[in-house]
Scaffold this active site. Structure first.
Site, mmCIF file in Angstrom:
data_model
loop_
_atom_site.group_PDB
_atom_site.id
_atom_site.type_symbol
_atom_site.label_atom_id
_atom_site.label_comp_id
_atom_site.label_asym_id
_atom_site.label_seq_id
_atom_site.Cartn_x
_atom_site.Cartn_y
_atom_site.Cartn_z
ATOM 1 C CD GLU A 200 63.678 -18.180 15.220
ATOM 2 O OE1 GLU A 200 62.790 -18.675 14.508
ATOM 3 O OE2 GLU A 200 64.624 -18.827 15.674
ATOM 4 C CG HIS B 219 57.928 -17.545 19.933
ATOM 5 N ND1 HIS B 219 59.106 -17.783 20.592
ATOM 6 C CD2 HIS B 219 57.925 -18.413 18.889
ATOM 7 C CE1 HIS B 219 59.782 -18.749 19.980
ATOM 8 N NE2 HIS B 219 59.080 -19.154 18.946
ATOM 9 C CD GLU C 146 64.047 -20.462 19.846
ATOM 10 O OE1 GLU C 146 64.176 -21.219 18.863
ATOM 11 O OE2 GLU C 146 63.086 -19.680 19.983
ATOM 12 C CE1 TYR D 244 66.855 -25.166 17.676
ATOM 13 C CE2 TYR D 244 66.466 -23.012 16.710
ATOM 14 C CZ TYR D 244 66.238 -23.930 17.713
ATOM 15 O OH TYR D 244 65.417 -23.622 18.765
ATOM 16 C CG ASN E 268 66.467 -17.987 18.678
ATOM 17 O OD1 ASN E 268 66.904 -17.669 19.773
ATOM 18 N ND2 ASN E 268 65.165 -18.002 18.392
ATOM 19 N NE ARG F 51 63.277 -16.249 23.857
ATOM 20 C CZ ARG F 51 63.136 -16.764 22.627
ATOM 21 N NH1 ARG F 51 63.583 -17.974 22.343
ATOM 22 N NH2 ARG F 51 62.573 -16.062 21.676
#
Ligand code: FCB
Length: 447
Positions: A166, A121, A352, A296, A294, A77
């Site tokens: 995002e 992005h 992600e 984290y 995504n 990606r």
């Protein structure tokens, strides 16, 4: 050690973004982006660093793809820099910029690596920012025109498209908190940027459908798994509110549920109403083919009755990683379960997930990033568990392939499976690269 096996056909990939890796910011007609401008403003970026060179991927992409292939990576990606395609955001196409992505995609296909393209992005052409950027409704139409140009050019070889990466991050951090480009702190601008970004997504999906291109299209949202700090009714309500201001603000309109009323009210009461016009919400709800996730970390949430929004993050209880994220590998599985339930089991690609681990080379040059490997193992076990509970996940793209320019943190924070030496630009696979390669080969892992 139990072995967790993934379904056959599950795809293992890596992810990057144009400004974070490409460099070559003044070559082949590339126009200026808002990140070029932002990086040159004193005090914005750790150490005054910029993406001028970054990983020099623009010149070293063949070496990078060879390394991906050697590691067995199946999918990649990457994002397209809008100012390479339209130097000034609109107007004439910059043929040389577009040609780079032609070469990149061809080289991926030659190596058997499946491309997924992110159209935005965060590197907005500066010329559009000069006309208001995302606060200007016209930017959404310019985005759709740019998207169409890219579909026309790469659509014979690319069959997976991500409109925006995002939107929560580039609207909130860029327009309200100011620590990302364009560096504003303006709530009204944030409300406008938020709506126009979602409109841009909807218009790009419409252009894709109308053009009859093959393949699939979706959006990638940023996510945090929110957990109530305790089981009090106040903490539970605060957690729902946190989800309104984050996940539901971006998933809601895409899945036809509109923006959360709590968020619209918050902005309207502060003179920052979303500039919604007739027909916009239908456009934004145009059906997509997958949801890009995504994630984290997690955040514990508690009520903040005197505060602005009514909720706030509670004190972390897990060890903190360098970016300030709690080391919370269970968060990915938790979020997948939540999103699966909330939106009736969408098809998901994890676009992600990864770990900030700044381990430097040891005496023999080896990079023993154990924290990354340990946490990755936990994240993947969470994905596996959520899939057993019904989450419809088909791909996992590790962030990132190699260490790169980490926005306001500059080069200080590392997310790569591959170490980048920013002096020599040498790439060195880390322990985590061997782990990931093994995971792909076995389509599963020991936990
Ligand atoms: C995400 C961004 C990506 C990278 C990682 C660490 O929010 O999409 O570019 O910065 O965080």
């Amino acid at each position: 050690m139990p072995f967790l096996s993934f379904p056959s056909g599950f795809q293992w990939g890596v992810a990057t973004a144009s400004y974070q890796i490409e460099g070559a910011v003044r070559e082949d007609g590339r126009g200026v982006s808002i990140w070029d401008t932002f990086c040159y403003q004193p005090g914005r970026i750790h150490g005054g660093e910029t993406g001028d060179v970054a990983c020099d991927h623009y010149h070293r992409y063949l070496e990078d793809l060879d390394l991906m292939k050697a590691l067995g990576i199946q999918a990649y990606r990457f994002s397209i820099a809008w100012p390479r395609v339209y130097s000034f955001g609109d107007g004439p196409v910059n043929e040389e910029g577009l040609a780079f992505y032609d070469r990149l995609v061809d080289a991926m296909l030659e190596r058997g690596i499946h491309p997924a393209v992110t159209l935005y992005h965060w590197d907005l052409p500066q010329a559009l920012q000069d006309r208001g950027g995302w606060t200007n409704r016209q930017t959404a139409y310019d985005f759709a025109a740019y998207a169409k140009t890219v579909y026309d050019r790469l659509g014979d070889r690319v069959d997976r498209w991500i409109t925006l990466n995002e939107p929560w991050v580039f609207t909130q951090f860029g327009h309200r908190l100011g620590f990302m480009a364009p560096g504003w702190q303006d709530l009204a601008a944030t409300g406008r940027a938020n709506h126009h970004a979602m409109l841009a997504h909807g218009l790009a999906v419409r252009a894709f459908r109308e053009g009859g291109y093959r393949g699939e299209i979706g959006i990638t949202n940023s996510n945090t798994s929110y957990e109530p700090a305790d089981d009090s009714a106040a903490s539970l309500a605060a957690t729902e509110l946190a989800r309104d201001f984050d996940a539901r603000l971006f998933h809601g309109p895409v899945f036809g549920r509109g923006y959360p009323p709590s968020v619209l009210k918050y902005y309207a009461e502060r003179g920052a109403a979303f500039p919604i016009e007739a027909g916009d919400m239908q456009l934004i709800a145009a059906p997509t083919d997958f949801l890009g996730v995504n994630l984290y970390s997690r955040q514990r949430i508690e009520a903040d009755p005197a505060g602005d929004t009514g909720f706030r993050p509670a004190a972390p209880t897990l060890p903190l990683l360098p970016m300030g994220y709690e080391a919370a590998p269970h968060s990915l599985g938790d979020f997948l379960r939540w999103v699966t339930q909330e939106y009736d089991r969408p098809r998901i690609y994890i676009t992600e997930n990864g770990v900030c681990d700044n381990t430097e080379p040891g005496p023999g040059g080896e990079i023993d990033d154990r924290t990354r490997v340990d946490l990755l193992r936990g994240f993947l076990a969470g994905v596996h568990g959520a899939m057993q509970d019904g989450a419809d996940v088909h791909a996992f793209y590790h962030w990132s392939f190699m260490d790169n320019f980490e926005w306001a943190f500059g080069f200080s924070n590392r997310f790569g499976l591959v170490h980048t030496d920013y002096q020599t630009l040498e790439r060195t696979p880390k322990r985590s690269a061997a782990f990931f390669s093994d995971l792909i080969r076995r389509n599963g892992l020991d936990v």
